[in-house]
Design an enzyme around this catalytic site. Structure first.
Site, short mmCIF file in Angstrom:
data_model
loop_
_atom_site.label_atom_id
_atom_site.label_comp_id
_atom_site.label_asym_id
_atom_site.label_seq_id
_atom_site.Cartn_x
_atom_site.Cartn_y
_atom_site.Cartn_z
N GLU A 53 0.85 -1.18 0.00
CA GLU A 53 0.00 0.00 0.00
C GLU A 53 0.89 1.24 0.00
O GLU A 53 1.94 1.24 0.62
CB GLU A 53 -0.84 -0.05 1.28
CG GLU A 53 -2.00 0.92 1.33
CD GLU A 53 -2.85 0.68 2.58
OE1 GLU A 53 -3.09 1.64 3.31
OE2 GLU A 53 -3.24 -0.47 2.82
N HIS B 263 -4.23 7.14 -0.87
CA HIS B 263 -3.56 5.88 -0.61
C HIS B 263 -4.14 4.80 -1.49
O HIS B 263 -5.20 4.98 -2.10
CB HIS B 263 -3.58 5.51 0.88
CG HIS B 263 -4.89 5.00 1.39
ND1 HIS B 263 -5.93 5.85 1.71
CD2 HIS B 263 -5.33 3.74 1.64
CE1 HIS B 263 -6.95 5.11 2.15
NE2 HIS B 263 -6.62 3.83 2.12
N HIS C 152 -5.27 0.75 -2.44
CA HIS C 152 -5.81 -0.52 -1.96
C HIS C 152 -5.40 -1.60 -2.96
O HIS C 152 -6.06 -1.77 -3.99
CB HIS C 152 -7.33 -0.45 -1.84
CG HIS C 152 -7.80 0.21 -0.59
ND1 HIS C 152 -9.13 0.31 -0.25
CD2 HIS C 152 -7.11 0.78 0.43
CE1 HIS C 152 -9.25 0.93 0.92
NE2 HIS C 152 -8.04 1.24 1.34
N ASP D 212 -9.27 3.64 7.73
CA ASP D 212 -9.23 4.83 6.88
C ASP D 212 -10.13 5.93 7.44
O ASP D 212 -9.76 7.11 7.45
CB ASP D 212 -9.72 4.50 5.46
CG ASP D 212 -8.78 3.59 4.71
OD1 ASP D 212 -7.62 3.46 5.13
OD2 ASP D 212 -9.22 3.02 3.70
#
Ligand SMILES: [Zn+2]
Length: 123
Positions: A25, A71, A73, A84
């Site tokens: 990630e 970010h 996934h 999150d």
């Protein structure tokens, strides 16, 4: 500051970063100018597990404020996790999640409460 858009070259940089980190990630914080997300601060080695929000806070240079985050996934699910939703409110109003395979349509923007929101892409 109200965020209304992201610059398209900023978005493509984020997609490239997500791709190059796969299967890990990646996490970046975003700065805005005139309501347009245009600055990327990469925090290497961070992960959004339960403890990560505090680690990220420790890594932020003093005096820096952010308008949002991005970010990835790697599992391709473009929806905020519980972690999150705990992380978002601390880093601004607009949060991008980029999912595998990180092509141009593989992202969505979310508000600080984790609800989906519109985000324009501008030149
Ligand atoms: Zn996430």
């Amino acid at each position: 500051m109200k965020i209304r858009a992201i610059r398209c070259d900023t978005l493509s940089t984020l997609l490239e970063m997500a791709k190059s980190q796969h299967p890990l990630e990646f996490v970046a914080l975003l700065e805005a100018e005139d309501g347009i997300l245009s600055g990327i601060t990469l925090l290497p080695g961070t992960r959004l597990d339960e403890s990560s929000a505090s680690i990220i806070t420790d890594m932020i240079p003093l005096g820096m404020t952010f308008s949002g985050s991005a970010h990835s996934h790697p599992n391709g699910v473009i929806y905020p996790s519980d972690a999150d939703i705990g992380f978002f409110p601390r880093f601004g109003d607009c949060h991008l999640i980029i999912g595998y395979p990180y092509e141009s349509g593989d992202w969505l923007a979310f508000s600080r409460d984790g609800s989906p929101r519109d985000l324009e892409v501008v030149e």
